[in-house]
Motif scaffolding. Sequence first.
Motif, PDB file in Angstrom:
ATOM      1  N   LEU A  55      42.478  50.726  43.646  1.00  8.10           N
ATOM      2  CA  LEU A  55      41.580  50.979  42.521  1.00  8.10           C
ATOM      3  C   LEU A  55      41.880  52.307  41.836  1.00  8.10           C
ATOM      4  CD1 LEU A  55      38.213  49.773  44.115  1.00  8.10           C
ATOM      5  CD2 LEU A  55      39.379  48.694  42.199  1.00  8.10           C
ATOM      6  N   GLN A  91      36.236  54.641  36.001  1.00  4.46           N
ATOM      7  CA  GLN A  91      36.647  54.042  37.270  1.00  4.46           C
ATOM      8  C   GLN A  91      35.481  53.235  37.819  1.00  4.46           C
ATOM      9  OE1 GLN A  91      37.690  57.605  39.493  1.00  4.46           O
ATOM     10  NE2 GLN A  91      39.873  57.241  39.169  1.00  4.46           N
ATOM     11  N   CYS A  99      39.166  48.946  32.608  1.00  5.48           N
ATOM     12  CA  CYS A  99      39.995  48.465  33.713  1.00  5.48           C
ATOM     13  C   CYS A  99      41.385  48.119  33.193  1.00  5.48           C
ATOM     14  CB  CYS A  99      39.365  47.253  34.399  1.00  5.48           C
ATOM     15  SG  CYS A  99      39.325  45.750  33.399  1.00  5.48           S
ATOM     16  N   GLN A 142      41.471  46.730  39.700  1.00  4.70           N
ATOM     17  CA  GLN A 142      40.352  47.157  38.865  1.00  4.70           C
ATOM     18  C   GLN A 142      39.746  45.960  38.143  1.00  4.70           C
ATOM     19  OE1 GLN A 142      41.754  50.250  36.251  1.00  4.70           O
ATOM     20  NE2 GLN A 142      42.036  51.739  37.895  1.00  4.70           N
TER      21      GLN A 142
END
Length: 728
Positions: free
Chosen positions: A418, A553, A583, A589
């Motif tokens: 991520l 994020q 994303c 993500q």
Amino acid sequence: MELKEFLDKYNTVIAAAIEKNLTPLYNPLRPDGVEDFGKKIPLLRREPFPVQSEVIKGLSKAIYKDGRQHLFLCGEMGSGKSFISLAVVAMSPAPMRTLVVCPTHLVEKWGRETRLSLGDSARLADLSADNAIEILDGLRSIKTPPQSHEIYVIGKERAKLSYGWRPAAVKTKRSKLPHCPGCGKACMDGDDRYMTFSAIARKRLRCSVCGEALWQAENKLRRFAPAEFIKKYLKGFFDLVILDEIQDYKSGDSLQGRAMGYLLSASKRCICLTGTLNGGYADDLFHLLFRMSPAMLKADGFKHGGSNKWLETYGVIERVKKIEDNENYYGRGRRKNEIIRKRPGVSPLVVGKYLLDKSCFIRLADIIDGLPPYEENVLTIKKDPLFGREYEDLEKQLSAAVKSYGTRALGAMLQALLSYPDSCVLFPEHIKIKDKYGEVCGEITAPQIEADNGGLLNKEKELIELIRQEKQQGRKALVYLTFTNTRDIRPRLRRIIEDAGFSAATLDASVAPKRREAWIEKHTKAADILLVNAELVKTGLDLYDFPTVVFYQVGYNIFTLRQAARRSWRIGQSQPVKVYFFCYGNTMQETAISLIAKKLEIALMVEGDLPEGLAEHASGGESLIEEMGKALVEGGNYRGAEAAWACFRKKEIEALLDISGKETIFSEGRRATVKKPENMLTKTTIDKNVVVRVAIIEGRKKKQSTVEVKYGDLESVAGDRAVQFAMF
């Protein structure tokens, strides 16, 4: 027949049965017994919304007329729970002493809410200071009833603090290993491994042989838990206790859980506030209910600490049996190992049997007339070629590691996937996989990448463009980041923002929780952007100055995401609120946002409303982190975050329209790149004559056009473009 179809078909019959068999304590259509409260509500310093007024009357009747002592007030973030609870104090026939226990960073907010709601006639005292015990000891001498309402506010961290402790294990002449002070045997853990003094110093443990405590009180600090002091010396002093964010007290043997038990036993009445009463698991409610209604649970055969029985009765348990061949060729059979895991799921019987008689619910949909428009958009950004190949290599390594070592270190793996697209130009990735004995059994790495001439990543370019657009409209932006420890990109992001001509402020965890609201007020007046980890501000704070919210994020904590997204959309906000989820496409993500949308949509189908507390439900009963691990290893149809989120938002708004008939905006996302899922706009029970306002935003310059159209004609207006949904 699916549950949603069943409810759609028989909702009229079910509603009639409920009205026939369920008698509410207070029915706004028959306002008997609340005439006195109705006269007092106009005297409040702040005028409540109509639904808030009815909730105030209902809670006041339950406490002052019906004698109910312990109540839940369950409301979505921003629905005014703190104001409602203080208004209930004002409804008291006589002045009361009220203790408010809240998260530390909300102590000052509760003081401000008290002034705004009750005025200067109420006495306000802050008990979060280091001398709280001295203040409480001074209150012991007060024997007369209060002449006006007295509100005492203390942070929950301060309320639970007690004496310090140190290891109590002893050394012997023959060994330097710790030995139990009771039985004298060497301290061992459950895996037949010797303990060390450093391990005992980190956690309060007990001897595995005799059960003797391997720790003792530390006499140097001489601290006393305020909650315990109140139980011992001030029992009955407080007429009412208000516990904010009650979901934080759900643990059975935590200091916060004990503090809740102390305060409930010392006060006459209690109101527990929460926006997420249940975290998806049945035992999340057990200890809360046992402290509030111990007699009821004991009568049903439950005991304190007996959450396993509760879980078996009202929850979901998964039993996994592993059968291994015996190493002895001539053995009699196979060895069986059984692993028991709890899974998301709560029986509806819990609601009817244990919650309805002590709960009041309020939703933002009930007071939505007092809120500005709200919209959420997912921006899928093309993967940057700078890190594309390295990311794919990292993903393959982690997938192979899960297959080889199982889900050990899965959390660290997912965090790496991520965060790496955002932090690859600052930090390399190095993940160590350890076995159950702490030995390293595997390592995975990804290199730090040199940016071309200090260039920007695609997501950074998109953020600057969005900030520029919002600045032109006089709007400030709140930018959330998830990984702010070893992968902290805030300094780079702040430099990029300032180089583009904007000002930014960064809220760090080093700012004491109690001072965060004041810090934000002081340091963001001249700032265009506030950079912050969502965990620091996800509860309670009102961030009105930042109507644009950007999740730069996104992790895998659904509750944090939903709570943080609503920090700006609260009562008192005058500007439209826009939320953006950034994303990179074809990365973890995008998978995370897609899975979050799917989980929320499934839970929405079950609950008929946004299930803040039951968002962990899924068709397979798996947690989000498990599903992300499965997506890592097996792949699957987890792409298309924009379409997945749009579908969820549509169903959420349909639920609101079905109940309240509010006007709704349906607006297209900033990029018309994702095709509309088949039949996405056709399956609905909404009256086709409902008129909605459609705002279409497209093109690089984000040109906007607005038309009004019947909901039944929305299909033809949308065409083949992606659609985002916003409440208005």
